[in-house]
Design an enzyme around this catalytic site. Structure first.
Site, mmCIF file in Angstrom:
data_model
loop_
_atom_site.group_PDB
_atom_site.id
_atom_site.type_symbol
_atom_site.label_atom_id
_atom_site.label_comp_id
_atom_site.label_asym_id
_atom_site.label_seq_id
_atom_site.Cartn_x
_atom_site.Cartn_y
_atom_site.Cartn_z
ATOM 1 N N ASP A 56 -43.572 -99.756 25.715
ATOM 2 C CA ASP A 56 -43.100 -100.698 24.713
ATOM 3 C C ASP A 56 -41.722 -100.290 24.197
ATOM 4 O O ASP A 56 -41.555 -99.205 23.634
ATOM 5 C CB ASP A 56 -44.107 -100.733 23.572
ATOM 6 C CG ASP A 56 -43.765 -101.804 22.564
ATOM 7 O OD1 ASP A 56 -43.595 -102.944 22.990
ATOM 8 O OD2 ASP A 56 -43.632 -101.482 21.378
ATOM 9 N N THR A 89 -39.153 -106.650 23.382
ATOM 10 C CA THR A 89 -38.308 -105.667 22.699
ATOM 11 C C THR A 89 -37.381 -104.942 23.664
ATOM 12 O O THR A 89 -36.269 -104.583 23.307
ATOM 13 C CB THR A 89 -39.161 -104.642 21.939
ATOM 14 O OG1 THR A 89 -40.094 -104.079 22.841
ATOM 15 C CG2 THR A 89 -39.901 -105.282 20.808
ATOM 16 N N THR A 90 -37.827 -104.745 24.893
ATOM 17 C CA THR A 90 -36.962 -104.088 25.871
ATOM 18 C C THR A 90 -35.817 -105.020 26.254
ATOM 19 O O THR A 90 -34.646 -104.622 26.258
ATOM 20 C CB THR A 90 -37.772 -103.705 27.131
ATOM 21 O OG1 THR A 90 -38.975 -103.078 26.711
ATOM 22 C CG2 THR A 90 -37.002 -102.799 28.033
ATOM 23 N N ASP A 393 -48.694 -106.854 21.413
ATOM 24 C CA ASP A 393 -47.741 -107.754 22.085
ATOM 25 C C ASP A 393 -48.449 -109.017 22.559
ATOM 26 O O ASP A 393 -47.979 -110.130 22.357
ATOM 27 C CB ASP A 393 -47.110 -107.079 23.317
ATOM 28 C CG ASP A 393 -46.037 -106.065 22.919
ATOM 29 O OD1 ASP A 393 -46.015 -105.672 21.749
ATOM 30 O OD2 ASP A 393 -45.243 -105.662 23.789
#
Ligand SMILES: Nc1ncnc2c1ncn2[C@@H]1O[C@H](COP(=O)(O)OP(=O)(O)OP(=O)(O)O)[C@@H](O)[C@H]1O
Ligand SMILES: [Mg+2]
Length: 546
Positions: A56, A89-90, A393
């Site tokens: 994550d 998020t990445t 997520d």
């Protein structure tokens, strides 16, 4: 800096910009290899030796304890994306770093930063408009399977992927079970009503969905009932202890028997307090603090189920779900001690059950809102923590899909389509901003490129194929050419229609990802000067030399 009277170091212009690019690229390079279904995990060991294994983006960056101010902007960006959207998020960090790199190149080539920022904002506006008008597909058109597909796409890069059918069903069931409606009739899915509990042991597919609220505590004494129906729950945020005369108060006694009297009075005060709680009709007592033996005795005698050391956040959620209030003190305005029956929460049943190695308290049929608990099982702490993060997520993705009811094709499809579209827009612009819009278009390609590199595929060839398809789709005047859903098939190293293959992402998360990445890049691009003050020397020690 002595000549302007600042005790510190000043960096400005291209020096500081170059430094920011280096710092943000370093951050982006760390998370890059974890992007996509074939992305890898990171193991992070902190200064006291605690290990975290995760894929994550937000978690990786949070654990890094970054110090560089520009890099910190990216870390906060990932956190923002995590709390607002959950997933992506990445991607957001990679896009932001790429935008910044390209923006800085333009500055080096003599374009004014303000022009670049305006250009980026313009590109963002066009991109969002294009996603909404052309690339987005509603769930009504695709059917309910699309929700499951979106959940599966989100877990593709995570541990959950091994049992994707199991987890996607569990996540969708969990989110559906907490459906509520706002005042104007819109369906809402407050993910905070889903409580995730981690229990060691068994395999992850034996995780289960429990309707109701589960709290990781046991009843405080064996003599208490293990099940209470029609529960009236007192939620306390103070300890239940034998009352003691306060510190610093001295009492002079002449007779030994008077000491006994004081003790007795102490006990009586305690008993009266407990009586006040019980008289309100409570048959379950939960407190965040301790309960001592004296108080336990009264509860056992009255047949009350009491539990101590409940987490404060659990208690607050429970208060919301059961319609009660967390009580912090018994004292009222007049200085008396009372317990108002209105503070009690209600539920159909409170029961202690065995889960894994320990017991848990289940609160079912809560009065106000529906609550659901997912008890996740797993081999060890690392496994459980990562399952928890990945599940967060997925739950957020399902919530977003259900609420906004629109998805886009994943696997680099949106990014490639936008890059073709924005390139065209840039050509149509007759202002200075066109260079920035063109760079924005190029920057988005970093996502399909990274996805293919991580999957050990030929990035150049795949991105060229993607772009060719999207170009053809946008040339088509009919506007619903299926080629616009072309995305990467990372396992066979080709392109395919990702809408049909079920690689779907919530449209809102793509839009927010673009928005946040642009804002972060602009925030850093605006900086053209950094002044770092020297730390003040310690004051002279007056005793020195004596
Ligand atoms: N089966 C698949 N085929 C092709 N691409 C996929 C597939 N599954 C997911 N993707 C792509 O992988 C990317 C998401 O990767 P990943 O979940 O690792 O990162 P993230 O969502 O940006 O960040 P995080 O999940 O860490 O918050 C998206 O661009 C998505 O479209
Ligand atoms: Mg993801």
């Amino acid at each position: 800096m002595a000549h302007v009277g600042i005790d510190g170091e000043r960096k400005s212009g291209i020096d500081i910009r170059a430094e920011h690019v280096t710092a943000t690229m370093a951050i982006s390079n760390i998370v890059k290899s974890s992007l996509g279904p074939v992305g890898l995990d990171k193991m992070l060991v902190d200064d006291i030796g605690d290990v975290t294994i995760t894929n994550d983006g937000a978690t990786i960056l949070q654990r890094l304890e970054v110090e560089h101010p520009a890099a910190k902007v990216l870390v906060e960006l990932a956190e923002l994306q995590d709390s607002e959207v959950g997933d992506g998020t990445t991607s957001v960090v990679i896009v932001a770093a790429e935008l910044l790199k390209r923006g800085t190149e333009l500055v080096k080539n003599g374009i004014h930063p303000t022009t670049i920022m305006t250009g980026f904002r313009l590109a963002l506006k066009d991109a969002v408009k294009f996603v909404k008008s052309t690339l987005m597909v509603t769930i009504d058109q695709l059917g309910d399977d699309a929700i499951i597909s979106a959940a599966k796409t989100s877990m593709a890069s995570k541990l959950l992927n091994a049992d994707e059918d199991f987890w996607s069903k569990l996540a969708v069931d969990a989110v559906r079970s907490i459906k509520t409606h706002t005042a104007d009739g819109k369906a809402r899915y407050p993910v905070s009503a889903i409580h995730i509990l981690k229990a060691h042991g068994k395999s992850s597919t034996e995780s289960e969905l429990v309707s109701g609220f589960a709290v990781n505590v046991q009843r405080a004494a064996q003599g208490m009932p293990s099940m209470v129906k029609n529960a009236r729950i007192a939620l306390l945020d103070f300890p239940l202890q034998r009352h003691k005369v306060q510190m610093g108060i001295s009492v002079q006694v002449d007779d030994v028997s008077e000491v006994e009297g004081i003790r007795q009075r102490e006990l009586d005060i305690t008993k009266e307090r407990i009586q006040k709680i019980l008289q309100s009709g409570a048959n379950v007592v939960l407190t965040t603090k301790g309960i001592d033996d004296t108080c336990l005795k009264y509860f056992v005698e009255a047949g009350i189920l009491a539990a101590r050391r409940v987490k404060k956040e659990d208690l607050t959620r429970l208060a919301r779900a059961t319609g009660g209030h967390v009580v912090v003190t018994l004292a009222d305005m007049e200085g008396n001690e009372t317990f108002d029956a209105e503070c009690l929460g209600s539920a159909e049943m409170v029961q202690e059950e065995r889960v894994g190695d320990g017991e848990m308290l289940y609160i079912r049929g809560t009065a106000m809102s529906k609550a659901t608990t997912i008890v996740i099982r797993g081999a060890n702490e690392f496994h459980l923590d990562e399952l928890d993060r990945a599940l967060h997520d997925v739950l957020m993705v399902v919530k977003r899909v259900l609420e906004s009811a629109a998805v886009v094709a994943g696997g680099g499809s949106v990014e490639a389509a936008l890059s073709i579209y924005l390139e065209k827009q840039a050509q149509l612009l007759a202002t200075r901003e066109h260079l920035a819009v063109a760079e924005f278009a190029q920057a988005l390609l970093v996502i399909p490129r990274t996805l293919s590199v991580n999957a050990a595929q030929d990035a150049i060839e795949l991105v060229a194929k993607l772009r060719a398809d999207h170009h053809a789709a946008q040339l088509d005047p009919k506007d619903n050419n299926p080629l616009k859903f072309t995305g990467l098939d990372l396992f066979s190293g080709d392109v395919r229609n990702n809408l049909l293959s079920g690689v779907l992402e919530p449209a809102i998360s793509k839009i927010k990802c673009l928005r946040f990445a642009t804002e972060a890049a602009i925030t850093i691009l605006r900086i053209d000067d950094m002044i770092k003050l020297n730390p003040k020397p310690p004051p002279d020690d007056p005793r020195r030399g004596h």
